[in-house]
Every structure is written in structure tokens, then in C-alpha cells.
Design an enzyme around this catalytic site. Structure first.
Site, short mmCIF file in Angstrom:
data_model
loop_
_atom_site.label_atom_id
_atom_site.label_comp_id
_atom_site.label_asym_id
_atom_site.label_seq_id
_atom_site.Cartn_x
_atom_site.Cartn_y
_atom_site.Cartn_z
N ASP A 9 28.81 -18.00 24.16
CA ASP A 9 28.61 -18.21 25.69
C ASP A 9 29.58 -18.32 26.38
OD1 ASP A 9 25.78 -18.55 24.88
OD2 ASP A 9 26.10 -20.29 24.90
N ASP A 47 23.70 -17.84 27.23
CA ASP A 47 23.25 -18.82 28.04
C ASP A 47 22.48 -18.13 29.53
OD1 ASP A 47 22.29 -21.06 26.52
OD2 ASP A 47 22.64 -22.27 28.60
N HIS A 49 19.04 -19.19 31.44
CA HIS A 49 17.80 -19.40 31.40
C HIS A 49 17.39 -18.98 32.43
CE1 HIS A 49 19.52 -22.27 29.22
NE2 HIS A 49 20.31 -22.55 30.02
N HIS A 53 14.13 -24.66 34.64
CA HIS A 53 14.34 -23.98 33.79
C HIS A 53 14.06 -25.55 32.87
CE1 HIS A 53 15.68 -24.21 29.01
NE2 HIS A 53 14.83 -22.58 28.98
N HIS A 82 22.34 -24.64 35.74
CA HIS A 82 23.67 -23.19 35.31
C HIS A 82 22.87 -22.35 33.78
CE1 HIS A 82 21.99 -25.77 31.15
NE2 HIS A 82 22.30 -24.64 30.61
N LYS A 106 19.51 -15.67 24.89
CA LYS A 106 18.64 -17.22 24.83
C LYS A 106 18.33 -17.96 25.69
CE LYS A 106 22.76 -19.36 22.98
NZ LYS A 106 22.93 -20.31 23.90
N CYS A 151 25.94 -25.26 21.40
CA CYS A 151 26.07 -23.71 21.16
C CYS A 151 26.32 -23.47 20.14
CB CYS A 151 25.66 -22.83 21.90
SG CYS A 151 24.24 -23.30 23.44
C1 VGL Z 1 25.27 -24.88 25.91
C2 VGL Z 1 24.20 -27.11 27.72
C3 VGL Z 1 23.16 -26.44 27.81
C4 VGL Z 1 26.41 -24.54 25.45
C5 VGL Z 1 24.12 -24.22 26.55
O1 VGL Z 1 26.23 -23.51 25.57
O2 VGL Z 1 26.53 -25.70 24.51
N1 VGL Z 1 25.57 -26.62 26.46
N2 VGL Z 1 23.41 -25.20 27.43
ZN ZN Z 2 21.76 -23.80 28.19
#
Ligand code: VGL
Ligand code: ZN
Length: 197
Positions: A9, A47, A49, A53, A82, A106, A151
Site C-alpha cells: 500500500d 488498497d 475501495h 465503503h 481513502h 484489496k 496492513c
Molecule cells: C490501511 C487503514 C485502512 C493500511 C488501509 O494500508 O494500513 N490502513 N486501509
Molecule cells: Zn483501506
């Protein structure tokens, strides 16, 4: 080579100026780029979404970002909106090398968040990454990226549980640290047998 680098990410929304900025999130990009040539395979996660979401605070009346809620699969932190599919925030950091073997997205299911690159937060829905790695004969993983305590943490623990020899290079990660989540993540990774380098 049976070793893969999994880059979690490294996206604009997790870097300074982004919607869910991780302090110094962009400071790891050069180090990650330099690591890539040492691995037989490089996997990037993203990430990704849909708008609205269920992990977004804006999807829950009366909730603010970083509040907790209970989903059908258990406790869930609510985040600022996000990494919306196709947005600039969801794009990789512009300096990140993207000459990777695989990009895995994901968090696409509107009802389930997905911290781990292997399983969604219901802990049962697979992303397919394990099958990809196994079919390529990869048994050793190095993880880097964002965020250390979400993550990266969930991905590393799942990797170790799935039987991969797993290392997290902490210098090439940055964390959010909500209510002690960084210390808890380091403990959980160590307990799962992840090597913290
Ligand atoms: C993440 C919060 C929400 C991450 C992703 O990549 O750590 N954290 N979505
Ligand atoms: Zn996320």
C-alpha cells in the site's frame, strides 16, 4: 529464486498530503525501490475501495474517523474516505517502481475491509495471493510498506501462519499508531514468528 518482496500500500493517500496520511509515509520509497532487484518476484498491493465503503466513517451516521464500530465480522476502525478505486489517492506514490510481477488489489468488497494482502478482515475471504505465491514456488517473503501497524502487520501475521518464512524490514515501513497499535502490532508479529529486521 524462491524469495519475494511484498510492498504494501505505498499509495498517495497514505503519504503526506493524502486522505489517510501516515507520518513520513513517502520516506520509504527510495529504499523500497532499491530493494526490488534483490528478489525473484516483486508484488505490490493496492488498497482499492469502492466509494461508500463500509470502512469509511462517512458511511456510518454519527461516526467520526478513527471511531470504532462493530461489523458482522467483528471490531473495525472507521477511516477517512481513502484509496477510492481509480482516484489519485489510490494511485501508487509517483516515485515507486511499478515494474512488479503482480499487483494485488484489496478492500474491493463494499462490506468487508481488508488489511491483509492474504485475507479480508472477515479472516476467511482469500485475496488469491497465497495461491499465486505457492504456484510460483515462493516460500520466503520480505514485507515493507504502509502502514506498519495495520496492513503490514496483518499481512505479515497471515504470511507466517500460512507457512512463509516472513521478514518485515521496519526501516522500510511507517505506521499510524492509534491507541498503542504500533506496540501491539510489533508484539503480534513477533508472536507469530515474523522476523523484524
Ligand atoms: C490501511 C487503514 C485502512 C493500511 C488501509 O494500508 O494500513 N490502513 N486501509
Ligand atoms: Zn483501506
Amino acid at each position: 529464486m524462491s524469495e519475494a518482496l511484498v510492498v504494501i500500500d505505498v499509495q498517495n493517500d497514505f503519504c503526506p498530503g493524502g486522505a489517510l496520511a501516515v507520518p513520513e509515509g513517502d520516506a520509504i520509497v527510495a529504499a523500497i525501490n532499491a530493494m526490488m532487484d534483490r528478489f525473484g518476484a516483486v508484488i505490490l498491493t493496492q488498497d482499492w475501495h469502492p466509494g461508500g465503503h463500509s470502512s469509511f466513517a462517512t458511511s456510518h451516521d454519527g461516526k467520526a474517523p478513527y471511531d470504532m464500530t462493530v461489523m458482522h465480522y467483528g471490531d473495525q476502525v472507521l477511516w477517512p474516505d481513502h484509496c477510492i478505486q481509480g482516484s489519485d489517492g489510490a494511485a501508487f506514490h509517483p516515485d515507486l517502481r511499478t515494474d512488479a510481477d503482480l499487483i494485488i488489489r484489496k478492500g474491493c468488497n463494499p462490506q468487508i475491509d481488508s488489511y491483509s494482502a492474504f485475507f479480508e478482515n472477515d479472516r476467511t475471504t482469500a485475496t488469491g495471493l497465497d495461491g499465486y505465491l505457492k504456484s510460483r514456488g515462493i516460500s520466503t517473503l520480505t514485507l515493507v510498506g504502509l502502514a506498519t501497524d495495520f496492513c503490514v502487520h496483518y499481512s505479515a501475521v497471515d504470511a507466517a501462519k500460512l507457512g512463509y518464512a516472513t521478514t518485515v524490514v521496519l526501516d522500510a515501513c511507517r505506521g499510524i499508531d492509534l491507541d498503542g497499535s504500533m506496540a501491539a502490532a510489533l508484539d503480534a508479529m513477533r508472536d507469530a514468528g515474523v522476523t523484524l529486521a
